[in-house]
Design a protein around this motif. Structure first.
Motif, short mmCIF file in Angstrom:
data_model
loop_
_atom_site.label_atom_id
_atom_site.label_comp_id
_atom_site.label_asym_id
_atom_site.label_seq_id
_atom_site.Cartn_x
_atom_site.Cartn_y
_atom_site.Cartn_z
N GLN A 153 1.02 -1.11 -0.27
CA GLN A 153 0.10 0.19 -0.33
C GLN A 153 1.19 1.29 -0.12
OE1 GLN A 153 -3.24 -0.28 -0.10
NE2 GLN A 153 -2.96 -2.21 -0.34
N HIS A 154 2.24 1.07 0.50
CA HIS A 154 2.49 2.58 0.81
C HIS A 154 4.25 2.26 0.57
CE1 HIS A 154 -0.52 3.58 3.81
NE2 HIS A 154 -0.12 2.19 3.95
N GLY A 155 4.45 1.45 -0.98
CA GLY A 155 5.53 1.48 -1.65
C GLY A 155 6.44 2.92 -2.29
N ASN A 156 5.51 3.58 -2.27
CA ASN A 156 6.03 4.67 -3.46
C ASN A 156 7.33 5.59 -2.07
OD1 ASN A 156 3.69 5.73 -2.22
ND2 ASN A 156 3.89 7.33 -1.92
N LEU A 157 6.67 4.97 -0.91
CA LEU A 157 7.24 6.16 0.65
C LEU A 157 8.41 5.30 0.83
CD1 LEU A 157 4.42 6.20 2.85
CD2 LEU A 157 5.14 8.30 1.22
N PHE A 158 9.14 4.09 -0.05
CA PHE A 158 10.32 3.66 0.36
C PHE A 158 11.35 4.32 -0.95
CE2 PHE A 158 7.50 0.94 2.41
CZ PHE A 158 8.24 1.10 3.67
N GLN A 159 10.87 4.74 -2.14
CA GLN A 159 12.13 5.35 -3.08
C GLN A 159 13.02 6.16 -2.17
OE1 GLN A 159 11.88 4.50 -6.08
NE2 GLN A 159 10.11 3.26 -5.62
N PRO A 160 14.51 5.37 -2.06
CA PRO A 160 15.63 6.62 -1.88
C PRO A 160 15.60 7.36 -2.58
CG PRO A 160 16.43 5.37 -4.04
CD PRO A 160 14.67 5.00 -3.64
N LEU A 161 15.35 8.76 -1.28
CA LEU A 161 15.51 9.97 -1.31
C LEU A 161 16.79 10.43 -2.65
CD1 LEU A 161 15.14 10.96 2.20
CD2 LEU A 161 13.00 11.69 0.65
N LYS A 162 16.89 11.91 -2.74
CA LYS A 162 18.01 12.36 -3.46
C LYS A 162 19.73 12.86 -2.61
CE LYS A 162 15.38 14.90 -6.48
NZ LYS A 162 14.90 16.05 -7.38
N PRO A 163 20.61 12.21 -3.25
CA PRO A 163 22.03 12.54 -2.08
C PRO A 163 21.55 14.03 -1.17
CG PRO A 163 22.32 11.78 -4.37
CD PRO A 163 20.93 12.20 -4.44
N ASP A 164 20.92 15.03 -1.68
CA ASP A 164 20.99 16.10 -1.52
C ASP A 164 19.70 16.59 -0.27
OD1 ASP A 164 19.59 16.10 -3.83
OD2 ASP A 164 20.32 18.23 -4.70
N ALA A 165 18.93 15.63 0.06
CA ALA A 165 17.95 16.37 0.42
C ALA A 165 18.19 16.62 2.05
CB ALA A 165 17.12 14.89 0.07
N GLY A 166 17.35 17.31 2.51
CA GLY A 166 17.62 17.93 3.27
C GLY A 166 16.84 17.40 4.57
N GLU A 167 17.63 18.46 6.28
CA GLU A 167 16.46 17.20 6.85
C GLU A 167 15.12 17.29 7.24
OE1 GLU A 167 15.77 18.78 11.68
OE2 GLU A 167 17.71 19.88 10.65
N THR A 168 13.94 18.61 6.39
CA THR A 168 12.81 18.81 5.70
C THR A 168 12.66 17.77 5.51
OG1 THR A 168 13.43 21.30 5.73
CG2 THR A 168 11.08 20.28 5.10
N GLU A 169 13.25 17.05 4.08
CA GLU A 169 13.01 15.70 3.45
C GLU A 169 13.17 15.09 4.30
OE1 GLU A 169 14.36 19.02 0.13
OE2 GLU A 169 14.68 18.66 1.95
N ARG A 170 13.74 14.32 4.98
CA ARG A 170 14.42 13.59 5.29
C ARG A 170 12.66 13.50 7.00
NH1 ARG A 170 19.53 14.68 5.26
NH2 ARG A 170 19.86 15.37 7.92
N THR A 171 12.49 14.60 7.19
CA THR A 171 11.32 14.37 8.58
C THR A 171 10.31 14.01 7.59
OG1 THR A 171 13.12 16.16 9.48
CG2 THR A 171 10.38 14.95 9.92
N ALA A 172 10.31 14.67 6.69
CA ALA A 172 8.77 14.61 5.99
C ALA A 172 8.52 13.44 5.43
CB ALA A 172 8.61 15.22 4.49
N ARG A 173 9.39 12.83 5.21
CA ARG A 173 9.45 11.33 4.84
C ARG A 173 10.00 10.18 6.02
NH1 ARG A 173 13.22 6.86 4.11
NH2 ARG A 173 13.68 5.31 1.96
N ALA A 174 10.33 10.50 7.16
CA ALA A 174 9.81 9.00 8.06
C ALA A 174 8.39 9.65 8.97
CB ALA A 174 10.87 9.83 9.21
N ALA A 175 8.20 11.60 8.98
CA ALA A 175 6.54 11.00 9.04
C ALA A 175 5.65 10.31 8.65
CB ALA A 175 6.31 12.73 9.34
N ALA A 176 5.37 10.15 7.25
CA ALA A 176 4.83 9.68 6.35
C ALA A 176 4.57 8.40 6.41
CB ALA A 176 5.00 10.02 4.69
N LEU A 177 5.84 7.58 6.47
CA LEU A 177 6.37 6.41 6.68
C LEU A 177 5.58 5.98 8.49
CD1 LEU A 177 8.89 5.76 5.24
CD2 LEU A 177 7.37 4.69 4.62
#
Length: 277
Positions: A153-177
């Motif tokens: 159901q949530h496979g799209n959330l496991f796509q790796p982040l871009k190498p230059d992803a910042g803290e905001t992107e990492r936090t958003a991904r962790a929160a969605a998961l």
């Protein structure tokens, strides 16, 4: 070549069946152990033999019942001692790992599922003990279903982040998961706490609150482990998560009842992750 494909498919099916049988066997053994512990001679409900028809008790029945319940106690003590002698992997039983360890493992996906089931089982046991909650035996098969649902159901959330992803992107991904994991845990109900008997106006509502207070810290602890790669190995993320969920339970509960609970839970968990990292 086609014969080779068939052989590979059959081998894969046998492995899946074997794993499913192993999980169900472990759950049945835990249920048996749970039943045994309820009939120890030193508990309040030590009776093992069923009551006789008509309410009459033959002379030897209490003596036999006492002997059987003491034998049950000896067996339970022996099983407890045996558990302490079994070697563990040294990681500790209540240390959550990042989402990628479970859903994008370096080895096979089965390795990730096994790690997820094992860690969620011990995290659930820790949370139930923390809440002093009476519960049915924790079902490892339920965690296997949660793992499969997360990928499906949530496979799209496991796509790796871009190498230059910042803290905001990492936090958003962790929160969605984190939100997705809590939703799937609540759907599968691998942990089923029960309230002690008493006068409670709305038993179903009280049981739901207790279930969320047990499961939400587990999801948040994994999210914290995922969002901070430099987290100290000795830090107890589960305790931190439990305190955070307690403080925000008044917001988490309405979000769990929303039409789209994952969407409503995500900003709540994003805020908690941001402040707890």
């Amino acid at each position: 070549m086609s014969g080779f494909r068939v052989e590979v498919q059959v081998t894969g099916m046998l492995r899946e069946i074997s794993e499913e049988v192993r999980i169900n066997l472990k759950d049945r053994l835990r249920e048996m152990r749970h039943a045994i512990r309820r009939h120890r001679h030193d508990t309040g409900d030590a009776s093992v033999l069923p009551p006789p028809p008509g309410g009459r008790t033959p002379f030897p029945l209490p003596e036999i019942d006492g002997l059987v319940s003491r034998a049950v106690s000896v067996f339970d003590d022996a099983m407890t001692m045996a558990e302490t002698l079994v070697p563990h992997d040294g990681r500790g039983h209540s240390k959550p790992m990042p989402f990628d360890t479970y859903f994008r493992p370096a080895g096979s996906l089965l390795d990730g599922e096994r790690a997820f089931r094992r860690d969620m089982y011990y995290l659930a046991k820790s949370m139930l003990a923390r809440r002093n909650a009476v519960a049915e035996p924790v079902q490892e098969a339920g965690f296997a279903a949660v793992h499969a649902a997360m990928l499906r159901q949530h496979g799209n959330l496991f796509q790796p982040l871009k190498p230059d992803a910042g803290e905001t992107e990492r936090t958003a991904r962790a929160a969605a998961l984190c939100a997705a994991l809590l939703v799937e845990l609540l759907r599968a109900r691998p942990v089923r706490p029960r309230l002690p008997e008493g006068r409670i106006a709305n038993v179903l509502e009280a049981e739901t609150v207790l279930a969320v207070s047990v499961l939400a810290p587990m999801a948040l602890a994994v999210a914290l482990a995922s969002s901070d790669a430099d987290a100290e190995s000795g830090s107890d993320l589960l305790d931190i998560s439990a305190l955070a969920v307690e403080a925000r339970l008044d917001r988490i509960m309405p979000a769990c009842r929303a039409a789209d609970p994952a969407a409503d839970l995500t900003p709540i968990f994003a805020m908690l992750i941001f402040h707890l990292r």
